[in-house]
Design a protein around this motif. Sequence first.
Motif, PDB file in Angstrom:
ATOM      1  N   SER A   1       0.804  -1.230   0.000  1.00 28.27           N
ATOM      2  CA  SER A   1       0.000   0.000   0.000  1.00 28.27           C
ATOM      3  C   SER A   1       0.836   1.278   0.000  1.00 28.27           C
ATOM      4  O   SER A   1       0.309   2.369   0.183  1.00 28.27           O
ATOM      5  CB  SER A   1      -0.961   0.028   1.206  1.00 28.27           C
ATOM      6  OG  SER A   1      -1.806  -1.100   1.167  1.00 28.27           O
ATOM      7  N   GLN A   2       2.157   1.156  -0.202  1.00 28.29           N
ATOM      8  CA  GLN A   2       3.040   2.323  -0.250  1.00 28.29           C
ATOM      9  C   GLN A   2       3.525   2.551  -1.673  1.00 28.29           C
ATOM     10  O   GLN A   2       3.939   1.603  -2.351  1.00 28.29           O
ATOM     11  CB  GLN A   2       4.248   2.129   0.678  1.00 28.29           C
ATOM     12  CG  GLN A   2       3.880   1.957   2.140  1.00 28.29           C
ATOM     13  CD  GLN A   2       3.225   3.191   2.719  1.00 28.29           C
ATOM     14  OE1 GLN A   2       3.689   4.311   2.481  1.00 28.29           O
ATOM     15  NE2 GLN A   2       2.146   3.001   3.468  1.00 28.29           N
ATOM     16  N   LYS A   3       3.492   3.811  -2.142  1.00 30.21           N
ATOM     17  CA  LYS A   3       3.988   4.122  -3.492  1.00 30.21           C
ATOM     18  C   LYS A   3       5.507   4.009  -3.529  1.00 30.21           C
ATOM     19  O   LYS A   3       6.204   4.583  -2.689  1.00 30.21           O
ATOM     20  CB  LYS A   3       3.579   5.530  -3.902  1.00 30.21           C
ATOM     21  CG  LYS A   3       3.902   5.850  -5.357  1.00 30.21           C
ATOM     22  CD  LYS A   3       3.496   7.256  -5.731  1.00 30.21           C
ATOM     23  CE  LYS A   3       4.412   8.270  -5.082  1.00 30.21           C
ATOM     24  NZ  LYS A   3       4.222   9.636  -5.608  1.00 30.21           N
ATOM     25  N   ILE A   4       6.025   3.250  -4.481  1.00 31.26           N
ATOM     26  CA  ILE A   4       7.471   3.046  -4.569  1.00 31.26           C
ATOM     27  C   ILE A   4       8.067   3.569  -5.874  1.00 31.26           C
ATOM     28  O   ILE A   4       9.285   3.735  -5.973  1.00 31.26           O
ATOM     29  CB  ILE A   4       7.833   1.547  -4.417  1.00 31.26           C
ATOM     30  CG1 ILE A   4       7.146   0.721  -5.516  1.00 31.26           C
ATOM     31  CG2 ILE A   4       7.477   1.043  -3.032  1.00 31.26           C
ATOM     32  CD1 ILE A   4       7.639  -0.697  -5.611  1.00 31.26           C
ATOM     33  N   ASP A   5       7.228   3.830  -6.882  1.00 35.27           N
ATOM     34  CA  ASP A   5       7.791   4.291  -8.157  1.00 35.27           C
ATOM     35  C   ASP A   5       6.683   4.905  -8.995  1.00 35.27           C
ATOM     36  O   ASP A   5       5.499   4.808  -8.665  1.00 35.27           O
ATOM     37  CB  ASP A   5       8.449   3.129  -8.911  1.00 35.27           C
ATOM     38  CG  ASP A   5       9.528   3.600  -9.878  1.00 35.27           C
ATOM     39  OD1 ASP A   5       9.643   4.820 -10.110  1.00 35.27           O
ATOM     40  OD2 ASP A   5      10.263   2.744 -10.403  1.00 35.27           O
ATOM     41  N   ARG A   6       7.100   5.521 -10.110  1.00 40.08           N
ATOM     42  CA  ARG A   6       6.167   6.252 -10.971  1.00 40.08           C
ATOM     43  C   ARG A   6       6.711   6.268 -12.393  1.00 40.08           C
ATOM     44  O   ARG A   6       7.918   6.290 -12.611  1.00 40.08           O
ATOM     45  CB  ARG A   6       6.027   7.685 -10.445  1.00 40.08           C
ATOM     46  CG  ARG A   6       5.185   8.627 -11.295  1.00 40.08           C
ATOM     47  CD  ARG A   6       5.313  10.044 -10.778  1.00 40.08           C
ATOM     48  NE  ARG A   6       4.431  10.954 -11.493  1.00 40.08           N
ATOM     49  CZ  ARG A   6       3.343  11.506 -10.992  1.00 40.08           C
ATOM     50  NH1 ARG A   6       3.021  11.270  -9.736  1.00 40.08           N
ATOM     51  NH2 ARG A   6       2.592  12.316 -11.713  1.00 40.08           N
ATOM     52  N   LEU A   7       5.816   6.282 -13.364  1.00 42.37           N
ATOM     53  CA  LEU A   7       6.194   6.428 -14.769  1.00 42.37           C
ATOM     54  C   LEU A   7       5.182   7.337 -15.442  1.00 42.37           C
ATOM     55  O   LEU A   7       3.984   7.052 -15.435  1.00 42.37           O
ATOM     56  CB  LEU A   7       6.229   5.065 -15.473  1.00 42.37           C
ATOM     57  CG  LEU A   7       6.508   5.100 -16.983  1.00 42.37           C
ATOM     58  CD1 LEU A   7       7.903   5.646 -17.252  1.00 42.37           C
ATOM     59  CD2 LEU A   7       6.349   3.719 -17.596  1.00 42.37           C
ATOM     60  N   ASP A   8       5.649   8.438 -16.026  1.00 37.52           N
ATOM     61  CA  ASP A   8       4.785   9.368 -16.744  1.00 37.52           C
ATOM     62  C   ASP A   8       4.962   9.163 -18.245  1.00 37.52           C
ATOM     63  O   ASP A   8       6.083   9.185 -18.753  1.00 37.52           O
ATOM     64  CB  ASP A   8       5.146  10.814 -16.389  1.00 37.52           C
ATOM     65  CG  ASP A   8       4.848  11.146 -14.943  1.00 37.52           C
ATOM     66  OD1 ASP A   8       3.818  11.777 -14.692  1.00 37.52           O
ATOM     67  OD2 ASP A   8       5.650  10.772 -14.072  1.00 37.52           O
ATOM     68  N   GLY A   9       3.851   8.976 -18.962  1.00 43.15           N
ATOM     69  CA  GLY A   9       3.924   8.871 -20.413  1.00 43.15           C
ATOM     70  C   GLY A   9       3.758   7.453 -20.917  1.00 43.15           C
ATOM     71  O   GLY A   9       3.830   6.475 -20.171  1.00 43.15           O
ATOM     72  N   ALA A  10       3.524   7.348 -22.232  1.00 39.56           N
ATOM     73  CA  ALA A  10       3.296   6.052 -22.884  1.00 39.56           C
ATOM     74  C   ALA A  10       4.624   5.450 -23.315  1.00 39.56           C
ATOM     75  O   ALA A  10       4.993   5.491 -24.487  1.00 39.56           O
ATOM     76  CB  ALA A  10       2.358   6.229 -24.074  1.00 39.56           C
ATOM     77  N   HIS A  11       5.350   4.900 -22.350  1.00 38.94           N
ATOM     78  CA  HIS A  11       6.669   4.316 -22.612  1.00 38.94           C
ATOM     79  C   HIS A  11       6.612   2.823 -22.292  1.00 38.94           C
ATOM     80  O   HIS A  11       6.927   2.400 -21.170  1.00 38.94           O
ATOM     81  CB  HIS A  11       7.741   5.005 -21.782  1.00 38.94           C
ATOM     82  CG  HIS A  11       7.773   6.497 -21.932  1.00 38.94           C
ATOM     83  ND1 HIS A  11       8.148   7.103 -23.111  1.00 38.94           N
ATOM     84  CD2 HIS A  11       7.445   7.501 -21.082  1.00 38.94           C
ATOM     85  CE1 HIS A  11       8.058   8.413 -22.974  1.00 38.94           C
ATOM     86  NE2 HIS A  11       7.626   8.677 -21.751  1.00 38.94           N
ATOM     87  N   ALA A  12       6.188   2.021 -23.264  1.00 39.58           N
ATOM     88  CA  ALA A  12       5.994   0.591 -23.038  1.00 39.58           C
ATOM     89  C   ALA A  12       7.265  -0.125 -22.577  1.00 39.58           C
ATOM     90  O   ALA A  12       7.224  -0.915 -21.628  1.00 39.58           O
ATOM     91  CB  ALA A  12       5.435  -0.068 -24.298  1.00 39.58           C
ATOM     92  N   PRO A  13       8.429   0.126 -23.219  1.00 43.47           N
ATOM     93  CA  PRO A  13       9.650  -0.564 -22.754  1.00 43.47           C
ATOM     94  C   PRO A  13       9.997  -0.220 -21.310  1.00 43.47           C
ATOM     95  O   PRO A  13      10.399  -1.093 -20.539  1.00 43.47           O
ATOM     96  CB  PRO A  13      10.726  -0.062 -23.731  1.00 43.47           C
ATOM     97  CG  PRO A  13       9.980   0.377 -24.939  1.00 43.47           C
ATOM     98  CD  PRO A  13       8.695   0.927 -24.429  1.00 43.47           C
ATOM     99  N   GLU A  14       9.839   1.058 -20.933  1.00 46.25           N
ATOM    100  CA  GLU A  14      10.175   1.467 -19.571  1.00 46.25           C
ATOM    101  C   GLU A  14       9.187   0.868 -18.572  1.00 46.25           C
ATOM    102  O   GLU A  14       9.581   0.466 -17.471  1.00 46.25           O
ATOM    103  CB  GLU A  14      10.168   2.999 -19.472  1.00 46.25           C
ATOM    104  CG  GLU A  14      10.707   3.535 -18.158  1.00 46.25           C
ATOM    105  CD  GLU A  14      12.166   3.211 -17.917  1.00 46.25           C
ATOM    106  OE1 GLU A  14      12.571   3.172 -16.739  1.00 46.25           O
ATOM    107  OE2 GLU A  14      12.901   2.983 -18.906  1.00 46.25           O
ATOM    108  N   LEU A  15       7.913   0.794 -18.938  1.00 50.53           N
ATOM    109  CA  LEU A  15       6.919   0.174 -18.067  1.00 50.53           C
ATOM    110  C   LEU A  15       7.274  -1.295 -17.839  1.00 50.53           C
ATOM    111  O   LEU A  15       7.221  -1.786 -16.707  1.00 50.53           O
ATOM    112  CB  LEU A  15       5.525   0.293 -18.686  1.00 50.53           C
ATOM    113  CG  LEU A  15       4.394  -0.395 -17.914  1.00 50.53           C
ATOM    114  CD1 LEU A  15       4.215   0.224 -16.538  1.00 50.53           C
ATOM    115  CD2 LEU A  15       3.086  -0.337 -18.707  1.00 50.53           C
ATOM    116  N   THR A  16       7.650  -1.970 -18.899  1.00 51.50           N
ATOM    117  CA  THR A  16       8.025  -3.383 -18.788  1.00 51.50           C
ATOM    118  C   THR A  16       9.217  -3.563 -17.856  1.00 51.50           C
ATOM    119  O   THR A  16       9.225  -4.458 -16.990  1.00 51.50           O
ATOM    120  CB  THR A  16       8.363  -3.947 -20.182  1.00 51.50           C
ATOM    121  OG1 THR A  16       7.237  -3.782 -21.043  1.00 51.50           O
ATOM    122  CG2 THR A  16       8.726  -5.418 -20.096  1.00 51.50           C
TER     123      THR A  16
END
Length: 384
Positions: A143-158
């Motif tokens: 339940s704790q936020k550990i990371d974030r990704l802004d934008g449609a970056h499929a490789p980075e999300l993976t």
Amino acid sequence: MQRLQWGEAFTSPGNGHHANQPHQGSIPQLVCIYSAFILCDEVTITRDNINALIKADCVNAESFWPHLFAKALTSVNTGRSLLVVHFWAPWAPQCVQMNDVMAELAKEHPQVSFVKLEAEAVPEISEKYEISSVPTFLFFKNSQKIDRLDGAHAPELTKKVQRHASSGSFPPSANEHLKEDLNLRLKKLIHAAPCMLFMKGTPQEPRCGFSKQMVEILHKHNIQFSSFDIFSDEEVRQGLKTYSNWPTYPQLYVSGELIGGLDIIKELEASQELDTICPKAPKLEERLKVLTNKASVMLFMKGNKQEAKCGFSKQILEILNSTGVEFETFDILEDEEVRQGLKAYSNWPTYPQLYVKGELVGGLDIVKELKENGELLPVLRGEN
């Protein structure tokens, strides 16, 4: 990314009503909002679940949505190592594409929960987590936020899903050690260059107006600096605020010391103190001379040794690798000043460009000719 526009159509229910006495219109909207939590593993939240949450917790109107979101985090994350929340909007085509990516990731990582949340439907939650554009992904553990990704970056999300899914959660007793490790990392980062800018995005592609203005000022004064994209690392993004006791970005450091944010830099510029504080970049010609002599054999190309980004660069890499001679590369796509300046410096209009001991040998065609004539190896060794 698409910027969000908050509108009156998306308002919290209640209008002053206590949450355990919701008005008639609130429950259908709640069902709609909770239906936005579409989990790839088909978790279902019903109207009865929602009523039970409201009655059991007696939530007041102001904390209504954040509280329900926290409840959802707890219930969804039970027994799972990682929860990924996609803040999306149905009108943004890139969000739809990233939903498909999430569906594929869910198949690959059955131990991970994936959730979609319509950002504009829950403005209190979006504002709490600083969601200003879609798509945005938040990563939670316990339940704790550990990371974030802004934008449609499929490789980075993976990459982020793979990294966080494989790393275990830490017990509370490890917090002090983690904090110490983070502080050491932050200290190394702020000392990574004489002048370090922590910003949203990169100097080539700033991702907020303040960061863009900061870069423009530094470039205008010919200040040499390196940068760190805080969107690439949520731990650094949050940790540096505490470490430096400075709550916003961008942040500029010189010799490891915080100078300040955009307002401070503007004041220093106005008082003509900025030039005396920040290191100046060398003149382009001097820089190019240093770069071309950085190694005995230097290749200026699109991409790098590991990944060529054009066919010509790929071919010349293959030829050089076949010789067994050591060489270094410079990615001209990462530095527009070098990319344009080297053309005039060498009087050679195209890339790749190969240099031996600071002297231009030529491009791909020249290198091919030298190889065919058996002259390439002696040239690379400086024998001819």
